[in-house]
Design a protein around this motif. Structure first.
Motif, PDB file in Angstrom:
ATOM      1  N   ASP A  74       0.825  -1.204   0.000  1.00 56.65           N
ATOM      2  CA  ASP A  74       0.000   0.000   0.000  1.00 56.65           C
ATOM      3  C   ASP A  74       0.862   1.258   0.000  1.00 56.65           C
ATOM      4  O   ASP A  74       0.370   2.365   0.132  1.00 56.65           O
ATOM      5  CB  ASP A  74      -0.949   0.018   1.200  1.00 56.65           C
ATOM      6  N   THR A  75       2.162   1.087  -0.164  1.00 57.94           N
ATOM      7  CA  THR A  75       3.089   2.209  -0.085  1.00 57.94           C
ATOM      8  C   THR A  75       3.049   3.061  -1.350  1.00 57.94           C
ATOM      9  O   THR A  75       2.755   2.576  -2.445  1.00 57.94           O
ATOM     10  CB  THR A  75       4.529   1.724   0.150  1.00 57.94           C
ATOM     11  N   THR A  88       8.453   9.620   0.644  1.00 55.02           N
ATOM     12  CA  THR A  88       7.337   8.757   1.036  1.00 55.02           C
ATOM     13  C   THR A  88       6.057   9.570   1.143  1.00 55.02           C
ATOM     14  O   THR A  88       6.033  10.620   1.791  1.00 55.02           O
ATOM     15  CB  THR A  88       7.627   8.057   2.370  1.00 55.02           C
ATOM     16  N   SER A  91       0.089   6.340   2.615  1.00 52.11           N
ATOM     17  CA  SER A  91      -0.202   5.019   2.061  1.00 52.11           C
ATOM     18  C   SER A  91      -1.588   4.955   1.432  1.00 52.11           C
ATOM     19  O   SER A  91      -2.507   5.680   1.838  1.00 52.11           O
ATOM     20  CB  SER A  91      -0.097   3.956   3.162  1.00 52.11           C
ATOM     21  N   ARG A  95      -4.179  -2.251  -0.299  1.00 51.28           N
ATOM     22  CA  ARG A  95      -2.972  -2.857  -0.873  1.00 51.28           C
ATOM     23  C   ARG A  95      -3.261  -3.219  -2.326  1.00 51.28           C
ATOM     24  O   ARG A  95      -4.281  -3.837  -2.621  1.00 51.28           O
ATOM     25  CB  ARG A  95      -2.583  -4.112  -0.092  1.00 51.28           C
TER      26      ARG A  95
END
Length: 203
Positions: A74-75, A88, A91, A95
């Protein structure tokens, strides 16, 4: 200092001069002998010349995917092309591996389909998530119409305010969720962002 017409500078040396001033600002770290360039100059004049189309322009996003240790992810990461490193981001709500993404007219980024940690058959996804890169947040799950037919490994592209999803793999109609019943698709779906609807089209 300069005037621009489209993507051309009126003064051929203006771009190089501005870049030197910018580098000097960054090196000085508050100890500059002159006043730093105003923020508006960066936002309104420097960024457009460098092909910055929006507050987060020319950035490359990587949504989800999978790795050996965690399976579908899910990143979300963004390649900051201004500074040259990955950042980053929040999220995804889901997923997703084997998904695809496209840019919506108002700047939202649409992530479509794929599969979750249950695999390409049981975890096949019809859902879509929308990310706002300006506010750095995801819209509420379910706010985007799902695909008419769940799929993964598809292509996704925007055109004239719509998002087209083509091909990929899906379960055969009415089939049990097993890999043996997967088939390659020739159909296309169209997401109409203004109406928040998806429409299945024949190959």
């Amino acid at each position: 200092l300069f005037r621009s017409f489209g993507s051309r500078w009126a003064d051929p040396g203006a771009c190089a001069a501005l870049c030197l001033l910018i580098l000097d600002d960054r090196r000085s770290s508050g100890q500059t002998r002159r006043r730093a360039l105003p923020t508006a100059l960066y936002a309104e004049n420097v960024a457009p010349f460098l092909r910055f189309d929006a507050p987060l322009p020319n950035m490359l996003y990587a949504f989800g995917g999978r790795n050996q240790g965690y399976g579908p992810l899910d990143t979300v990461e963004m390649l900051d092309t201004w500074h040259g490193f990955w950042v980053t981001c929040p999220s995804m709500p889901t997923r997703r591996a084997g998904s695809a993404a496209a840019l919506l007219p108002k700047g939202l980024m649409l992530v479509v389909g794929g599969y979750n940690e249950k695999g390409i058959a049981e975890g096949l996804l019809a859902s879509c998530d929308a990310y706002d890169p300006f506010k750095r947040r995801w819209q509420e799950p379910g706010s985007i119409a799902p695909l008419t037919r769940a799929r993964w490994g598809h292509g996704c592209a925007p055109l004239r305010g719509k998002v087209y999803v083509a091909g990929g793999c899906s379960l055969q109609p009415e089939a049990q969720p097993r890999e043996a019943f997967m088939e390659t698709l020739g159909c296309c779906e169209v997401y109409r962002s203004e109406e928040h609807t998806s429409e299945l089209q024949s190959p």
